[in-house]
Each structure stands twice: as C-alpha cells, then as structure tokens.
Design a protein around this motif. Sequence first.
Motif: not given
Length: 162
Positions: A40-65
């Motif tokens: 969507v054009a202009g999404s930088s105004a409302w889309f903050e960021r993304a976390f691709v947390t495919y592995s369990n380590d990523a889930k833990h390290e990036l978003v604190g699971v």
Amino acid sequence: MEQLIKLATQVGERLKASGETVTTAESCTGGGISYFLTEVAGSSAWFERAFVTYSNDAKHELVGVKQETLAAYGAVSEEVVAEMAAGALKAANADYALAVSGIAGPTGGSDDKPVGLVCFGWATKLGVVTETCLFDGDRHVIRFNTIAHSLCRLQSYLESQK
C-alpha cells in the motif's frame, strides 16, 4: 492477491485516519502479512516494522517469547503467539500487533497439530486476543488464508473502534 491488497489498503486507511501504527511478528507466513501491508502506497505512515520469527530462537530473541513457553506449548500455540504479539507491540512501540505461527506443510504436522493449524495473536495496549484456525489446502493456500484472516480480523477490529 487483489483481495489481500484491498484488505491491507482498508487497514492502512483506518490506521492513517487514526494516526496509529501496526507491527507484525510472523512465523509461518515468513513476512507475507508485512509484504501486503507495505504494498500500500504511503504505508510508512502507519506500518512500523516487521519481525520474521521463523525459528524458536528468533521468537525468543526478537519478540521476547519465553523459552519456558516454547518448551511447554510448542511454537504453534496460542500461548506463544500471545507472547509474540505482546513482544512485537512493545519492541516496535506500535498501537497494534499481529502475530502468527502455524504449520503450513506439506510436512511438520502431527495428530495434535496437523498441517493447516495456525495460531493468531492480535495485541493492543489493552491486551492480547488469540485464536486458532485449521485451514485446508496446500502450503500456498494455507499461507494465503493465514494472511487474509489476520488482515480481516485487524480490519474488523479497527472498524469497530470508529
């Protein structure tokens, strides 16, 4: 494809109008939700960021699971997506967070957690809502339906906040 862009556009319009932001924490979709949001054009105004947390380590390290949550319930669980959504919301300092974890197949399923099982989490500063769905189809269809369901539920929630 067109349906997902339409949904993402509706989400973006509502977020832009309210001055709010969204973030994602994705596992089985591998960033697919974020892809459609940023189409969507202009999404930088409302889309903050993304976390691709495919592995369990990523889930833990990036978003604190918590490791304990992963060990007790497995990556595909409402408990884990609740922590993913809450962690992404906090890490991104966003107003809304979407989290998904599932088994898109064609392998990886079990009797308890079959291929097509997807857990969803949606978070705001007021709390987290979770849901589990079982989708039929191949990997592509399961991932498409996961993205569509995530965006539909967010769009419905945003509309209810008018």
